[in-house]
Scaffold this active site. Structure first.
Site, short mmCIF file in Angstrom:
data_model
loop_
_atom_site.label_atom_id
_atom_site.label_comp_id
_atom_site.label_asym_id
_atom_site.label_seq_id
_atom_site.Cartn_x
_atom_site.Cartn_y
_atom_site.Cartn_z
N THR A 18 -42.99 21.10 3.41
CA THR A 18 -44.32 20.48 3.07
C THR A 18 -45.30 21.32 3.40
O THR A 18 -46.39 21.44 2.95
CB THR A 18 -44.20 19.13 3.53
OG1 THR A 18 -43.28 18.30 3.12
CG2 THR A 18 -45.58 18.30 3.48
N TYR A 31 -45.84 14.94 -4.02
CA TYR A 31 -46.25 16.36 -3.84
C TYR A 31 -44.87 17.20 -4.06
O TYR A 31 -43.77 16.71 -4.08
CB TYR A 31 -46.74 17.00 -2.44
CG TYR A 31 -45.81 16.49 -1.35
CD1 TYR A 31 -45.91 15.62 -0.87
CD2 TYR A 31 -44.95 17.69 -0.97
CE1 TYR A 31 -44.93 15.28 0.32
CE2 TYR A 31 -44.11 17.62 0.07
CZ TYR A 31 -43.99 16.26 0.81
OH TYR A 31 -43.32 15.94 1.72
N THR A 97 -39.55 19.48 7.29
CA THR A 97 -39.40 18.77 8.58
C THR A 97 -37.98 18.05 8.39
O THR A 97 -37.50 17.78 9.65
CB THR A 97 -40.50 18.10 8.91
OG1 THR A 97 -40.96 17.10 7.78
CG2 THR A 97 -41.61 18.77 9.29
N ASP A 98 -37.49 17.64 7.33
CA ASP A 98 -36.48 16.68 7.01
C ASP A 98 -35.35 17.16 7.75
O ASP A 98 -34.67 16.30 8.40
CB ASP A 98 -35.82 16.58 5.66
CG ASP A 98 -37.23 15.66 4.86
OD1 ASP A 98 -38.03 14.97 5.47
OD2 ASP A 98 -36.82 15.52 3.55
N LYS A 170 -36.50 14.45 14.12
CA LYS A 170 -37.46 13.63 13.51
C LYS A 170 -37.12 12.15 13.41
O LYS A 170 -36.35 12.02 13.16
CB LYS A 170 -37.35 14.25 12.06
CG LYS A 170 -38.46 13.70 10.95
CD LYS A 170 -38.24 14.28 9.59
CE LYS A 170 -39.76 13.96 8.80
NZ LYS A 170 -39.70 14.49 7.42
N GLU A 291 -15.87 2.00 25.89
CA GLU A 291 -15.18 0.76 25.33
C GLU A 291 -14.26 1.38 24.40
O GLU A 291 -13.56 0.59 23.91
CB GLU A 291 -16.50 0.06 24.41
CG GLU A 291 -17.40 -0.87 25.33
CD GLU A 291 -18.35 -1.47 24.45
OE1 GLU A 291 -17.90 -2.54 23.88
OE2 GLU A 291 -19.56 -1.11 24.26
N1 GLU Z 1 -38.48 16.75 2.28
C1 GLU Z 1 -39.74 17.69 2.77
C2 GLU Z 1 -38.93 18.88 3.52
O1 GLU Z 1 -38.06 18.58 4.46
C3 GLU Z 1 -40.61 17.02 3.29
C4 GLU Z 1 -40.57 17.22 4.78
C5 GLU Z 1 -41.50 18.21 5.26
O2 GLU Z 1 -41.49 19.35 5.00
O3 GLU Z 1 -42.36 17.64 6.08
O4 GLU Z 1 -39.01 20.07 3.27
#
Ligand code: GLU
Length: 334
Positions: A18, A31, A97-98, A170, A291
């Protein structure tokens, strides 16, 4: 005065995400990740030039949901080559970020270096109102350029925070404060390029890692199975039938699962498949023999690693050993 030859030289490796995303419509929601090149991103933050001299390389151009072993190997190779260059002080990697926490932890285990390696992303696309990418990128370059960042393992920078790759997760689908380090907390803070470290990371990484530098050859298949009320054994059996050499259970609570799933895991472990109990809770530590009788079943506990990070360590660990006790030791050390 021209200070340009005093600036550290950094390599910037881009993978998409992103931070390089362009909105597909004016409403700001849809996007395409990775639409912009790394040169565009750097050009958008001219202040970076005062911090470091960057050489940039586009390794991939993907949303990080499409990150996989092939890209990891390419990225690790390019990063290691840069880090081995005595003229390069550190590496910055732009990434979605994923799955940033998985890539970060992978690199934390396979890069042989004491130099700073910093992953950076953004939650808002580059064309969004109040995009977070430019400040995140500026801060990431400042972290990688700082000598005090050396020897801390792979770091993740976003939202004015510095996280250890091992600790970060995340935790929110869309908000800019998505990254948290739930168990051991932040590595530090960064405010407009000024760094404040809180402490070192405690687990083994990078230069001291037995998995660094990354060995050639493929990683074994490891699947993650998510536990829930009423879970049966079918998906665990399916993973084993599909050829998994390891199964990570995203267990309920303290890495628990219903009796039917436990029976499937016990059978899998008996058949030589590594079974690691992690937790779907997002925090805390899965201990042995609470457990579940891990000793009797031959299971491994993930300790603090979330399921996706446990999978990374298990894939690397299975290249060394398939013995549950030896695998457990890796989860204590890394
Ligand atoms: N799906 C995208 C990725 O991980 C969106 C998340 C991001 O980059 O913030 O590249």
């Amino acid at each position: 005065m021209n200070n340009s030859n005093l600036r550290p030289r950094l390599r910037l490796l881009a993978t998409g995400g992103t931070i390089a995303g362009a909105q597909t419509s004016g409403d700001g929601r849809g996007y395409t990740a990775g639409a912009f090149s790394i040169a565009d991103l750097v050009a958008a933050v001219p202040q970076i030039a005062a911090l470091a001299e960057l050489t940039v390389e586009q390794v991939a151009r993907i949303g990080s949901q499409d990150m996989n072993e092939g890209v990891w190997r390419q990225l690790a190779g390019r990063a290691q080559a840069a880090l081995d260059d005595p003229g390069i002080a550190g590496v910055v990697i732009t990434h979605g970020t994923d799955t940033m926490e998985e890539t970060g932890y992978f690199l934390n285990l396979v890069l042989k270096t004491a130099k700073p390696v910093v992953l950076v992303g953004a939650m808002r696309p580059a064309t969004a109102i109040s995009a977070d990418g430019p400040m995140n990128l500026y801060n990431a370059v400042a972290v990688a350029a700082a000598p005090e960042s050396a020897g801390r393992g792979v770091l993740v920078v976003a939202n004015d925070e510095i996280h250890f790759a091992r600790e970060v997760a995340k935790t929110n689908t869309t908000q800019v404060g998505t990254f948290k380090s739930p168990n051991r907390g932040l590595a530090g803070l960064i405010h407009s390029g000024r760094l404040h470290y809180f402490g070192p990371t405690v687990r083994r990484h990078t230069a001291a890692s037995e998995f660094a530098p990354l060995a050639a050859g493929g990683l074994p298949r490891v699947d993650i199975v998510y536990a829930h009320a009423g879970m049966g054994r079918e998906l665990i059996d399916a993973a084993v039938s599909a050829g998994a050499r390891g199964v990570v259970i995203a267990g309920v609570g303290d890495g628990n699962m219903p009796a039917a799933a436990l029976a499937a895991c016990t059978a899998a472990a008996r058949a030589g498949v590594a079974v690691v109990r992690s937790s779907r809770t997002g925090g805390g530590l899965v201990e042995r023999n609470i457990e579940v009788d891990d000793d009797a079943a031959g299971f491994v506990s993930a300790e603090e690693l979330n399921p996706q990070k446990a999978r990374v360590l298990l894939m690397l660990g299975l290249g060394r050993t398939r013995e549950a006790g030896a695998l457990q030791e890796l989860f204590r050390v890394y």
